[in-house]
Design a protein around this motif. Structure first.
Motif, PDB file in Angstrom:
ATOM      1  N   LYS A 116       6.135  -2.332 -15.074  1.00  0.00           N
ATOM      2  CA  LYS A 116       6.330  -0.372 -15.836  1.00  0.00           C
ATOM      3  C   LYS A 116       4.878   0.413 -14.413  1.00  0.00           C
ATOM      4  CE  LYS A 116       3.198  -1.647 -19.297  1.00  0.00           C
ATOM      5  NZ  LYS A 116       2.686  -2.269 -19.696  1.00  0.00           N
ATOM      6  N   LEU A 117       3.864  -0.922 -14.103  1.00  0.00           N
ATOM      7  CA  LEU A 117       3.089  -0.245 -13.101  1.00  0.00           C
ATOM      8  C   LEU A 117       3.673   0.136 -12.018  1.00  0.00           C
ATOM      9  CD1 LEU A 117      -0.117  -1.879 -14.738  1.00  0.00           C
ATOM     10  CD2 LEU A 117       0.629   0.027 -15.188  1.00  0.00           C
ATOM     11  N   LEU A 118       4.049  -0.596 -11.737  1.00  0.00           N
ATOM     12  CA  LEU A 118       5.099  -0.749  -9.913  1.00  0.00           C
ATOM     13  C   LEU A 118       6.073   0.922  -9.826  1.00  0.00           C
ATOM     14  CD1 LEU A 118       7.146  -4.261  -9.810  1.00  0.00           C
ATOM     15  CD2 LEU A 118       5.100  -3.283  -8.743  1.00  0.00           C
ATOM     16  N   GLN A 119       4.663   1.967  -9.404  1.00  0.00           N
ATOM     17  CA  GLN A 119       4.918   3.230  -8.960  1.00  0.00           C
ATOM     18  C   GLN A 119       4.486   3.563  -7.907  1.00  0.00           C
ATOM     19  OE1 GLN A 119       3.949   6.242 -12.283  1.00  0.00           O
ATOM     20  NE2 GLN A 119       4.280   4.608 -13.713  1.00  0.00           N
ATOM     21  N   GLU A 120       4.618   4.471  -7.260  1.00  0.00           N
ATOM     22  CA  GLU A 120       5.115   5.405  -5.942  1.00  0.00           C
ATOM     23  C   GLU A 120       3.403   5.437  -5.652  1.00  0.00           C
ATOM     24  OE1 GLU A 120       6.890   7.392  -7.869  1.00  0.00           O
ATOM     25  OE2 GLU A 120       8.790   6.551  -7.252  1.00  0.00           O
ATOM     26  N   GLU A 121       3.031   4.577  -4.363  1.00  0.00           N
ATOM     27  CA  GLU A 121       1.612   5.079  -4.059  1.00  0.00           C
ATOM     28  C   GLU A 121       0.293   4.268  -5.643  1.00  0.00           C
ATOM     29  OE1 GLU A 121       0.229   6.554  -1.456  1.00  0.00           O
ATOM     30  OE2 GLU A 121       2.329   6.631  -0.981  1.00  0.00           O
ATOM     31  N   ALA A 122       1.556   2.966  -6.412  1.00  0.00           N
ATOM     32  CA  ALA A 122       0.225   2.422  -6.769  1.00  0.00           C
ATOM     33  C   ALA A 122      -0.388   1.200  -5.625  1.00  0.00           C
ATOM     34  CB  ALA A 122       1.049   1.386  -7.775  1.00  0.00           C
ATOM     35  N   ILE A 123      -1.223   0.114  -6.585  1.00  0.00           N
ATOM     36  CA  ILE A 123      -2.526  -0.577  -5.488  1.00  0.00           C
ATOM     37  C   ILE A 123      -1.641  -1.857  -5.980  1.00  0.00           C
ATOM     38  CG2 ILE A 123      -4.040  -1.990  -4.641  1.00  0.00           C
ATOM     39  CD1 ILE A 123      -5.331   1.526  -4.229  1.00  0.00           C
ATOM     40  N   ILE A 124      -0.743  -2.763  -5.298  1.00  0.00           N
ATOM     41  CA  ILE A 124      -1.104  -4.495  -5.515  1.00  0.00           C
ATOM     42  C   ILE A 124      -2.178  -5.488  -4.940  1.00  0.00           C
ATOM     43  CG2 ILE A 124       0.430  -6.288  -5.463  1.00  0.00           C
ATOM     44  CD1 ILE A 124       2.926  -3.893  -5.310  1.00  0.00           C
ATOM     45  N   GLY A 125      -2.767  -5.784  -6.136  1.00  0.00           N
ATOM     46  CA  GLY A 125      -3.478  -7.007  -5.394  1.00  0.00           C
ATOM     47  C   GLY A 125      -2.694  -8.321  -4.747  1.00  0.00           C
ATOM     48  N   HIS A 126      -3.224  -8.490  -3.903  1.00  0.00           N
ATOM     49  CA  HIS A 126      -2.311 -10.555  -3.375  1.00  0.00           C
ATOM     50  C   HIS A 126      -3.543 -11.046  -2.635  1.00  0.00           C
ATOM     51  CE1 HIS A 126       0.072 -13.333  -2.279  1.00  0.00           C
ATOM     52  NE2 HIS A 126       0.045 -13.063  -0.698  1.00  0.00           N
ATOM     53  N   GLU A 127      -3.903 -12.308  -3.001  1.00  0.00           N
ATOM     54  CA  GLU A 127      -4.763 -12.988  -2.662  1.00  0.00           C
ATOM     55  C   GLU A 127      -6.218 -11.810  -1.582  1.00  0.00           C
ATOM     56  OE1 GLU A 127      -2.286 -14.823   1.364  1.00  0.00           O
ATOM     57  OE2 GLU A 127      -1.992 -16.088   0.168  1.00  0.00           O
ATOM     58  N   ASN A 128      -6.552 -11.328  -3.040  1.00  0.00           N
ATOM     59  CA  ASN A 128      -8.288 -11.162  -2.493  1.00  0.00           C
ATOM     60  C   ASN A 128      -7.694  -8.945  -0.979  1.00  0.00           C
ATOM     61  OD1 ASN A 128     -10.589 -10.054  -3.610  1.00  0.00           O
ATOM     62  ND2 ASN A 128     -11.471 -10.954  -1.625  1.00  0.00           N
ATOM     63  N   ARG A 129      -6.635  -9.063  -1.458  1.00  0.00           N
ATOM     64  CA  ARG A 129      -6.025  -7.952  -0.198  1.00  0.00           C
ATOM     65  C   ARG A 129      -5.450  -7.428  -1.243  1.00  0.00           C
ATOM     66  NH1 ARG A 129      -3.597 -11.145   4.684  1.00  0.00           N
ATOM     67  NH2 ARG A 129      -5.933 -12.001   5.915  1.00  0.00           N
ATOM     68  N   GLU A 130      -5.620  -5.210  -0.994  1.00  0.00           N
ATOM     69  CA  GLU A 130      -4.828  -4.360  -1.321  1.00  0.00           C
ATOM     70  C   GLU A 130      -3.724  -3.604  -0.837  1.00  0.00           C
ATOM     71  OE1 GLU A 130      -8.165  -2.031  -3.086  1.00  0.00           O
ATOM     72  OE2 GLU A 130      -8.224  -3.468  -5.129  1.00  0.00           O
ATOM     73  N   TYR A 131      -2.705  -4.198  -1.550  1.00  0.00           N
ATOM     74  CA  TYR A 131      -1.370  -3.087  -0.581  1.00  0.00           C
ATOM     75  C   TYR A 131      -1.177  -2.113  -1.680  1.00  0.00           C
ATOM     76  CZ  TYR A 131      -1.748  -7.661   1.257  1.00  0.00           C
ATOM     77  OH  TYR A 131      -1.962  -9.022   2.198  1.00  0.00           O
ATOM     78  N   ARG A 132      -1.083  -0.417  -0.826  1.00  0.00           N
ATOM     79  CA  ARG A 132       0.032  -0.116  -1.220  1.00  0.00           C
ATOM     80  C   ARG A 132       0.832   0.402  -1.132  1.00  0.00           C
ATOM     81  NH1 ARG A 132      -2.827   4.107  -3.673  1.00  0.00           N
ATOM     82  NH2 ARG A 132      -5.279   3.623  -2.328  1.00  0.00           N
ATOM     83  N   ILE A 133       2.083   0.769  -2.625  1.00  0.00           N
ATOM     84  CA  ILE A 133       3.330   0.735  -2.753  1.00  0.00           C
ATOM     85  C   ILE A 133       3.764   1.803  -1.264  1.00  0.00           C
ATOM     86  CG2 ILE A 133       5.786   1.303  -4.452  1.00  0.00           C
ATOM     87  CD1 ILE A 133       4.009  -0.277  -6.351  1.00  0.00           C
TER      88      ILE A 133
END
Length: 178
Positions: free
Chosen positions: A40-57
């Motif tokens: 439910k948190l996967l929305q436009e411009e949300a931030i995803i964390g992976h291996e101590n890095r952040e990625y913006r949708i």
């Protein structure tokens, strides 16, 4: 999203891409299920964390029971940070970088870039563009690291003297524009 953090469990097609040009991205599909609390948190411009890095949708296709996600490193959010002042002249790489990263929250490491360069009218541009100017002026490469950190060196990637040519050793090319 809005300070909420949840894990993603039901995902497939996960791809982490780190290209020679410095691009750092994630792509995957996430499925709606009772145990996938982060769906439910996967929305436009949300931030995803992976291996101590952040990625913006940056690109999301939503379907009835799943979402296809493409996300870029938050390093590229610095394209929205504008350095209005001018810091032109002859300076070292570290002096230019300190100016370029002002107000971004990002840090850097200079591995082996020495000397000074003259760059007239350096500034009045976004942070990512200023860093690209510096990389060209000092003939260096960057690697986006974990924890909002960037490493710069004369050579980060290995030059294996391979040549890629369409019709010779590349079978097909593809192009995708978002």
């Amino acid at each position: 999203l809005f300070g909420q953090i949840e894990g993603l469990t039901d995902t497939t097609g996960f791809e982490h891409v780190e290209e020679l040009n410095g691009e750092l991205s994630l792509s995957f599909s996430s499925f709606l299920s009772s145990r996938n609390a982060g769906y439910k948190l996967l929305q436009e411009e949300a931030i995803i964390g992976h291996e101590n890095r952040e990625y913006r949708i940056k690109n999301m296709q939503s379907y009835k029971d799943y979402k296809r996600i493409d996300a870029l490193s938050t390093y590229f959010d610095n394209a929205d940070v504008w350095q209005y002042d001018i810091f032109g002249g002859t300076h070292t790489f570290n002096e230019f970088m300190s100016f370029a990263l002002t107000g971004t929250g990002w840090t850097y490491t200079n591995v082996d870039i020495t000397g000074s360069q003259f760059i007239p009218n350096f500034g009045n541009n976004n942070t990512v563009a200023l860093i690209e100017i510096l990389m060209a002026a000092f003939s260096c490469e960057r690697k986006i690291e974990a924890g909002k950190h960037v490493t710069f060196a004369k050579e980060i990637t290995v030059d294996n003297d391979a040549q890629y040519r369409y019709g010779h050793n590349i079978v097909a090319l593809s192009k995708s524009v978002d």
